[in-house]
Design a protein around this motif. Structure first.
Motif, PDB file in Angstrom:
ATOM      1  N   UNK A 386      71.198  20.518  43.292  1.00  0.00           N
ATOM      2  CA  UNK A 386      72.402  20.756  42.677  1.00  0.00           C
ATOM      3  C   UNK A 386      72.704  19.485  41.540  1.00  0.00           C
ATOM      4  N   UNK A 387      72.000  18.447  41.462  1.00  0.00           N
ATOM      5  CA  UNK A 387      72.116  17.214  40.548  1.00  0.00           C
ATOM      6  C   UNK A 387      71.211  17.448  39.506  1.00  0.00           C
ATOM      7  N   UNK A 388      70.118  17.816  39.510  1.00  0.00           N
ATOM      8  CA  UNK A 388      69.066  17.581  38.502  1.00  0.00           C
ATOM      9  C   UNK A 388      68.887  18.825  37.440  1.00  0.00           C
ATOM     10  N   UNK A 389      69.272  18.469  36.011  1.00  0.00           N
ATOM     11  CA  UNK A 389      69.070  19.528  35.212  1.00  0.00           C
ATOM     12  C   UNK A 389      67.632  19.691  34.557  1.00  0.00           C
ATOM     13  N   UNK A 390      67.135  20.808  34.601  1.00  0.00           N
ATOM     14  CA  UNK A 390      65.822  21.079  34.046  1.00  0.00           C
ATOM     15  C   UNK A 390      65.932  22.516  33.199  1.00  0.00           C
ATOM     16  N   UNK A 391      65.042  22.695  32.207  1.00  0.00           N
ATOM     17  CA  UNK A 391      64.998  23.674  31.222  1.00  0.00           C
ATOM     18  C   UNK A 391      64.671  24.939  32.260  1.00  0.00           C
ATOM     19  N   UNK A 392      65.459  25.830  31.926  1.00  0.00           N
ATOM     20  CA  UNK A 392      65.155  27.196  32.876  1.00  0.00           C
ATOM     21  C   UNK A 392      63.961  28.012  32.552  1.00  0.00           C
ATOM     22  N   UNK A 492      67.249  27.769  23.040  1.00  0.00           N
ATOM     23  CA  UNK A 492      68.020  27.525  24.577  1.00  0.00           C
ATOM     24  C   UNK A 492      68.324  28.839  25.038  1.00  0.00           C
ATOM     25  N   UNK A 493      68.787  29.848  24.412  1.00  0.00           N
ATOM     26  CA  UNK A 493      69.415  31.190  24.902  1.00  0.00           C
ATOM     27  C   UNK A 493      68.368  31.955  25.229  1.00  0.00           C
ATOM     28  N   UNK A 494      67.283  32.327  24.239  1.00  0.00           N
ATOM     29  CA  UNK A 494      66.453  33.468  24.337  1.00  0.00           C
ATOM     30  C   UNK A 494      65.009  33.072  25.127  1.00  0.00           C
ATOM     31  N   UNK A 495      64.817  31.507  25.157  1.00  0.00           N
ATOM     32  CA  UNK A 495      63.427  31.208  25.589  1.00  0.00           C
ATOM     33  C   UNK A 495      63.733  30.206  26.897  1.00  0.00           C
ATOM     34  N   UNK A 587      59.218  26.380  31.781  1.00  0.00           N
ATOM     35  CA  UNK A 587      59.415  25.748  30.799  1.00  0.00           C
ATOM     36  C   UNK A 587      58.290  25.209  29.768  1.00  0.00           C
ATOM     37  N   UNK A 588      58.714  24.818  28.834  1.00  0.00           N
ATOM     38  CA  UNK A 588      57.658  24.047  27.847  1.00  0.00           C
ATOM     39  C   UNK A 588      56.721  23.258  28.219  1.00  0.00           C
ATOM     40  N   UNK A 589      55.272  23.523  28.320  1.00  0.00           N
ATOM     41  CA  UNK A 589      54.224  22.678  28.667  1.00  0.00           C
ATOM     42  C   UNK A 589      54.069  22.786  30.317  1.00  0.00           C
ATOM     43  N   UNK A 590      54.670  23.892  30.902  1.00  0.00           N
ATOM     44  CA  UNK A 590      54.576  24.288  32.063  1.00  0.00           C
ATOM     45  C   UNK A 590      55.050  23.110  33.027  1.00  0.00           C
ATOM     46  N   UNK A 591      56.091  22.546  32.467  1.00  0.00           N
ATOM     47  CA  UNK A 591      56.511  21.390  33.524  1.00  0.00           C
ATOM     48  C   UNK A 591      57.679  21.735  34.648  1.00  0.00           C
ATOM     49  N   UNK A 592      58.096  22.925  34.451  1.00  0.00           N
ATOM     50  CA  UNK A 592      58.992  23.344  35.302  1.00  0.00           C
ATOM     51  C   UNK A 592      58.433  24.868  35.638  1.00  0.00           C
ATOM     52  N   UNK A 610      57.425  18.195  38.806  1.00  0.00           N
ATOM     53  CA  UNK A 610      57.461  16.918  39.198  1.00  0.00           C
ATOM     54  C   UNK A 610      58.801  16.135  38.991  1.00  0.00           C
ATOM     55  N   UNK A 611      58.911  15.143  39.655  1.00  0.00           N
ATOM     56  CA  UNK A 611      60.172  14.102  39.636  1.00  0.00           C
ATOM     57  C   UNK A 611      60.423  13.867  38.061  1.00  0.00           C
ATOM     58  N   UNK A 612      59.412  13.414  37.432  1.00  0.00           N
ATOM     59  CA  UNK A 612      59.329  13.200  35.860  1.00  0.00           C
ATOM     60  C   UNK A 612      58.557  14.201  35.151  1.00  0.00           C
ATOM     61  N   UNK A 613      59.137  14.776  34.262  1.00  0.00           N
ATOM     62  CA  UNK A 613      58.641  16.189  33.718  1.00  0.00           C
ATOM     63  C   UNK A 613      57.017  15.793  33.222  1.00  0.00           C
ATOM     64  N   UNK A 614      56.003  16.663  34.007  1.00  0.00           N
ATOM     65  CA  UNK A 614      54.496  16.578  33.516  1.00  0.00           C
ATOM     66  C   UNK A 614      54.093  18.027  34.030  1.00  0.00           C
ATOM     67  N   UNK A 615      52.818  18.436  33.104  1.00  0.00           N
ATOM     68  CA  UNK A 615      52.457  19.805  33.209  1.00  0.00           C
ATOM     69  C   UNK A 615      52.054  20.040  34.752  1.00  0.00           C
ATOM     70  N   UNK A 616      52.234  21.411  35.170  1.00  0.00           N
ATOM     71  CA  UNK A 616      51.826  22.075  36.409  1.00  0.00           C
ATOM     72  C   UNK A 616      50.585  22.683  36.274  1.00  0.00           C
TER      73      UNK A 616
END
Length: 799
Positions: A386-392, A492-495, A587-592, A610-616
């Motif tokens: 609910x609180x954290x925003x991440x690229x979709x 943002x909208x298409x990717x 997301x970009x860089x496979x972070x999400x 990850x809590x702080x975005x990094x590649x998965x």
């Protein structure tokens, strides 16, 4: 010498007189200011809110969930009591030393003034005028003023706010006794480590009740309030001790303690006995945290309360909150997320984070939620749902691009786009890239959604328009995290590469429009709230709004089912026992990593990262999809789903079509060397294809293995169909259907071709490329056997 001394004395007297005059003038000015803008600064509610809050005593708020029979059952493990982490303590249970410690340092004229200490106010104003902040070791606010500030949560640094505080303090003094004010103050004051009130602090720092505190311990607690971070006795013991001793000195000077008591207390070291359970208080579930936040939000909205007022009512007001929770399902989700072994281990033994939300899409009820992996350590902590925003990533494409375009008639299930780069950057790199990094050529909208093809989502967005896409997300699906300034772009909208991102709750809420046959319901954590007298305080009816026609929603569901069975979600095993539609996202860089999916009765979304975005990328597959699969198997079992199949409305028809053209099959379609090119698609009545395919072109093909030239014998020829498509690229790229493309009649003019070029490349520009397939030998090469001997001899040598 005598004269000089007299001059010095006179000078000091003059300074004293001047200072006294300034103080008197300041006091007078403050009084005039106070009276002059009283009407402008005291709102209509005046001190009604403070009086209301003070009437809210230590009463436990209880949460309820409905069972299968519709009966409300109390969630005994999620009772809410105390202001955040606060335990109420009546004034009569507080030792005199504790009360006096606060009065001595915070407001020594507390029993003499009417809510405003004009001398201290004037001193603070003078300090400010001299270039300081008006802050002294004793502060400028009375206990009554601090109570107003603590109750309202208003901490804005402005003259108007300060004058309003003075006015409200004066009014409050007319309504309450000094003891009432002191009791309330000592129960809401912030004492660091998430402790509010003296009982919580006594329990937390000394494992005692307030009545058991020593004089020294009373001073330790009173020392914290001036700056809870700086004077935290656990983290900054030396700072706390210095202020503790100052308080003891003031208590001695003001006659509150004797000399012997003072000397003994100052000589005593502070010995803490930290009670970790008291520091954290009762640890409520992720669901309870969600309900608390939602009720506070709605109290502010519906009743005009401040954050502090709403919070105090929820924590101390004895409310009865009827939640939307499925208790059995919440227990399963909590147990699953508590155990870290259910989640992948990354390089170096690192663990990522994740969140899930499961919803009934028919009414928006949040049935279960988990906000992080592991044992929950405190209340109202960061919730990844609910609180954290991440690229979709691509999980937003069905909402931002395909659904609104389908609803407007811009595309159908079978609309064909050419999956090739839309442009080449200055570096020569193609854009946009797909994941995996391959271009497929001619594809339908269904195929594009199934395989999350970026070029097609960009092309559809161009037809739809960025403004229409953004408006659908923000205005109709209520994705308020999106920023009009920064998220109106194609990325943002298409990717799905938003400026900040979106929350899992927003994405799941948006998908209710697809899972509920075009009706947006959003999400809700509670149904109603009753006050301590059983009167209705809040009602939270489902927000029903038709944002898509049911035919569009049904067709989107068909396509998302295909994504699960044939595309990016095909690892899902739940589809074997019930219909499932869903979409992955990266997301970009496979972070999400994301997955949102739904059955005929349940909707769930999972985020993983990850809590702080990094590649998965060190973990194979999509962990979000695996988590969804595990927990939705349990959810379907717990809920006992009656419906196993999605409903198809009467306004949707199924038609078999050619997937290279999006039109009805022609005779040529049956001669495609790749085999059957037909597919059953779903269309709104009146939008189904009526024309025959013109993309497939019949040509002669030589038995020697290439497009027949004028030199190939007629008896060795047969008919095949290639694709009528025109492409030109500034550099060579791989396109899956390039080996099956058509470029006109095959004529040999002597140009030497590379072994992997199509037959028609010999007639084209020498610095243009047409795309090559993944196969070594293209199907649409010119016949390698028959032709001008010299030409073929050269070509075969090169090959």
């Amino acid at each position: 010498m005598i004269l000089l001394n007299q001059k010095g004395i006179l000078r000091r007297v003059g300074v004293l007189v001047l200072s006294a005059s300034l103080v008197l003038l300041t006091v007078a000015a403050c009084a005039v200011l106070f009276g002059g803008i009283w009407a402008l600064t005291v709102p209509d509610r005046s001190v009604r809110e403070e009086l209301f809050l003070i009437g809210v005593r230590d009463r436990t708020t209880r949460l309820y969930a409905y069972d299968r029979e519709g009966e409300a059952r109390e969630l005994s493990s999620d009772r809410i009591s105390g202001y955040q982490n606060a335990l109420y303590c009546p004034l009569g249970e507080m030792p005199e030393n504790l009360k006096n410690a606060f009065i001595a340092i915070e407001d020594k004229r507390f029993y003499d003034h009417g809510g405003i200490d004009w001398w201290r106010t004037a001193s603070a104003v003078l300090g400010y005028l001299r270039g300081g902040e008006g802050k002294t070791a004793f502060g400028g606010s009375t206990i009554t003023q601090q109570l107003v500030k603590n109750l309202t949560g208003d901490s804005e640094k402005s003259i108007q706010r300060k004058v309003s505080e003075l006015c409200r303090a004066a009014e409050l003094e007319k309504k309450l006794t000094k003891n009432d004010i002191l009791e309330q103050y000592l129960n809401v004051v912030n004492l660091s480590e998430n402790c509010y009130g003296v009982r919580t602090a006594a329990n937390a720092y000394f494992s005692k009740e307030p009545s058991e505190l020593t004089l020294t311990e009373c001073a330790v607690i009173a020392a914290i309030t001036n700056n809870p971070t700086k004077y935290n006795p656990i983290r900054n013991p030396q700072e706390n001790r210095a202020r503790r001793d100052l308080i003891l000195s003031e208590m001695h000077a003001q006659g509150m303690i004797g000399s012997e008591q003072f000397r003994e207390a100052v000589a005593t070291d502070t010995v803490l006995s930290v009670n970790k359970d008291a520091l954290s208080g009762r640890i409520n579930s992720w669901y309870a945290d969600l309900v608390i936040s939602d009720v506070i939000r709605d109290l502010k909205k519906e009743h005009g309360m401040s954050e502090a007022a709403a919070g105090r009512l929820v924590y101390c007001g004895g409310l009865r909150i009827y939640t939307a929770m499925d208790e059995s399902l919440q227990e399963r989700v909590t147990a699953f997320y508590r155990e870290s072994e259910h989640f992948p281990t990354h390089t170096g033994g690192k663990k990522a984070q994740s969140a899930i939300m499961i919803v009934d899409p028919k009414n928006g009820d949040i049935l279960a939620v988990a906000g992080a992996i592991g044992e929950k350590s405190s209340n109202r902590i960061q919730n990844y749902a609910t609180d954290v925003k991440r690229p979709s990533g691509s999980v937003i494409k069905p909402l931002s691009v395909y659904a609104p375009a389908l609803a407007r008639g811009i595309v159908t299930y079978a609309t064909v786009f050419d999956d090739v780069p839309l442009q080449f950057l200055n570096s020569g790199a193609p854009w946009p890239r797909n994941s995996p990094d391959v271009y497929r050529g001619l594809v339908t909208v269904n195929t594009a959604l199934t395989h999350s093809i970026n070029t097609v989502s960009v092309s559809v967005l161009r037809r739809l328009g960025n403004a229409n896409s953004f408006s659908f997300l923000s205005d109709q699906l209520h994705m308020t995290s999106l920023d009009r300034k920064n998220d109106m772009g194609t990325a943002s909208l298409a990717l799905g590469q938003q400026h900040e991102g979106v929350t899992l709750r927003e994405i799941v809420g948006g998908y209710t429009a697809l899972a509920n046959e075009g009706i947006y319901t959003g999400t809700r954590s509670y149904h109603k709230v009753l006050d301590s007298n059983g009167e209705l305080l809040l009602t939270n009816a489902t927000e029903q709004a038709r944002v898509l026609d049911e035919e569009t929603a049904s067709i989107m569901t068909m396509m998302l089912r295909h994504a699960v069975s044939e595309g990016t979600g095909k690892a899902l095993t739940l589809r074997r026992s019930t219909d499932v539609a869903g979409k992955t996202g990266t997301s970009t860089g496979s972070c999400d990593k994301w997955f949102v999916g739904y059955t005929p009765e349940l909707l769930a979304g999972v985020w993983y990262g990850h809590e702080y975005p990094e590649s998965l990328s060190d973990v194979k597959g999509n962990p979000a999809l695996d988590i969804f699969d595990d927990l939705m198997h349990e959810a379907v079992a717990v809920r006992g789903e009656r419906e196993k199949h999605f409903r198809t409305p009467d306004g949707v028809v199924a038609v078999r079509f050619c997937k290279d053209s999006g039109k009805l099959l022609s005779e040529a379609c049956h001669h495609d060397p790749r085999g059957d090119r037909s597919e059953i698609g779903y269309f709104k009545k009146g939008t189904e294809p009526t024309e025959s395919c013109g993309c497939h072109v019949l040509i002669d093909y030589c038995a020697a293995g290439g497009v027949a030239t004028e030199h190939c014998p007629t008896e060795g020829r047969h008919s095949i169909a290639l694709l009528r498509v025109t492409r030109r690229f500034p550099r060579q790229i791989r396109v899956l259907d390039a080996p099956y493309s058509y470029g006109g009649i095959c004529r040999i003019n002597g140009r030497i071709l590379s072994f992997n070029e199509p037959y028609y490349a010999e007639a084209g520009e020498t610095k243009r490329y047409y795309g090559i397939g993944l196969d070594v030998t293209p199907y649409n090469r010119a016949c390698p056997v028959h032709g001008e001997d010299a030409f073929w001899e050269k070509r075969l040598n090169i090959a």
